[in-house]
Design an enzyme around this catalytic site. Structure first.
Site, PDB file in Angstrom:
ATOM      1  N   ARG A 115       0.831  -1.212   0.000  1.00 45.27           N
ATOM      2  CA  ARG A 115       0.000   0.000   0.000  1.00 45.27           C
ATOM      3  C   ARG A 115       0.862   1.257   0.000  1.00 45.27           C
ATOM      4  O   ARG A 115       0.467   2.292  -0.538  1.00 45.27           O
ATOM      5  CB  ARG A 115      -0.937  -0.027   1.220  1.00 45.27           C
ATOM      6  CG  ARG A 115      -2.037   1.053   1.205  1.00 45.27           C
ATOM      7  CD  ARG A 115      -3.030   0.796   2.325  1.00 45.27           C
ATOM      8  NE  ARG A 115      -4.192   1.680   2.346  1.00 45.27           N
ATOM      9  CZ  ARG A 115      -4.385   2.635   3.252  1.00 45.27           C
ATOM     10  NH1 ARG A 115      -3.509   2.831   4.211  1.00 45.27           N
ATOM     11  NH2 ARG A 115      -5.471   3.386   3.215  1.00 45.27           N
TER      12      ARG A 115
ATOM     13  N   VAL B 237      -7.772   7.187  -0.516  1.00 46.57           N
ATOM     14  CA  VAL B 237      -7.767   5.733  -0.660  1.00 46.57           C
ATOM     15  C   VAL B 237      -8.451   5.194   0.599  1.00 46.57           C
ATOM     16  O   VAL B 237      -8.215   5.668   1.700  1.00 46.57           O
ATOM     17  CB  VAL B 237      -6.333   5.176  -0.822  1.00 46.57           C
ATOM     18  CG1 VAL B 237      -5.408   5.603   0.304  1.00 46.57           C
ATOM     19  CG2 VAL B 237      -6.346   3.646  -0.933  1.00 46.57           C
ATOM     20  N   SER B 238      -9.325   4.207   0.407  1.00 46.38           N
ATOM     21  CA  SER B 238     -10.084   3.642   1.529  1.00 46.38           C
ATOM     22  C   SER B 238      -9.149   2.996   2.547  1.00 46.38           C
ATOM     23  O   SER B 238      -8.027   2.598   2.218  1.00 46.38           O
ATOM     24  CB  SER B 238     -11.045   2.565   1.035  1.00 46.38           C
ATOM     25  OG  SER B 238     -11.842   3.044  -0.009  1.00 46.38           O
ATOM     26  N   ALA B 239      -9.648   2.851   3.771  1.00 48.50           N
ATOM     27  CA  ALA B 239      -8.905   2.119   4.804  1.00 48.50           C
ATOM     28  C   ALA B 239      -8.785   0.658   4.379  1.00 48.50           C
ATOM     29  O   ALA B 239      -9.699   0.104   3.765  1.00 48.50           O
ATOM     30  CB  ALA B 239      -9.636   2.221   6.137  1.00 48.50           C
TER      31      ALA B 239
END
Ligand code: SAH
Length: 210
Positions: free
Chosen positions: A34, A60-62
């Site tokens: 990530r 960006v999503s968790a």
């Protein structure tokens, strides 16, 4: 801690949380770097389980949210998947680990983000992922039917075109709502009927366009 150690710790915490049932999904999160997807200044925080800015007012999503969406989609290798909202490409890479990069079709509204994600995905070994700039409300009919589809931006209501482009027996997962959003999970029956349930409140950036 190294990035690898931080990522392993994150996956262990996700596993303990019990919110992710599929080992394949945990393995995918364990595989994708990530920190390579977020801007330089946020790399140190890439393995905190929270959303991060990716420019153009987007995030960006968790990681847990990415994992939960993939978990609900029940993906198998070879499944063809439509993603609405490429963003930085992280979620697409996790999906690519589950189904194979060439089976992922992703649409991004903001052309600069689409171009950057396409380049980044290719550099990191996910060059097979198909990325195009456009409005996800229309889906990507040329490659339909999909086995599964998901949105990473919150729609006011589930986009009909996306639901239509998923085959009978397939699934759609999407954050739906404006002020209050819920994660909606739809299973399309073999007869085309829709079984819709929700999995709690969520917070995503709003879907644009229409
Ligand atoms: N999956 C992404 C999450 C990015 S946030 C990631 O891993 O980074 C949601 C993204 O949806 C944003 O990049 C936003 O530009 C995009 N988006 C918003 N409305 C859209 C639309 N109508 N069609 C396609 N993408 C859209």
């Amino acid at each position: 801690m190294t990035h690898d150690a931080e990522r392993n710790a994150l996956v262990d915490a996700l596993s303990r949380s019990g919110r992710v049932t599929r080992e394949s999904v945990l393995e995918a999160i364990r595989t994708v770097s990530r920190h390579e997807f977020v801007p330089e200044e946020y790399r140190d925080r890439a393995y905190e389980d929270r959303p991060l800015p990716i420019g153009h007012d987007q995030t960006v999503s968790a990681p847990h949210m990415v994992a939960i969406i993939c978990d609900h989609l029940a993906l198998s290798p070879g499944d063809r998947v439509l993603e609405i909202g490429t963003g930085c490409g992280y979620h697409a890479a996790v999906t690519a680990e589950l189904v194979g990069a060439g089976n992922v079709y992703s649409i991004e509204f903001q052309s600069e983000l689409a171009d950057a994600a396409r380049e980044r995905l290719a550099r990191l070994g996910y060059g097979g992922v198909h990325v195009r700039a456009g409005d996800g409300h229309e889906g990507w009919p040329e490659h339909a039917p999909y086995d599964a589809a998901y949105l990473t931006c919150a729609a006011a209501s589930l986009p009909d075109s996306v639901v239509e482009q998923v085959r009978p027996g397939g699934r759609v997962v999407a954050p739906v709502g404006t002020d209050v959003q819920e994660l909606v999970v739809v299973e399309k029956g073999e007869d085309g009927s829709l079984d819709r349930r929700t999995d709690g409140r969520v917070r995503f950036v709003p879907m644009r366009g229409e």
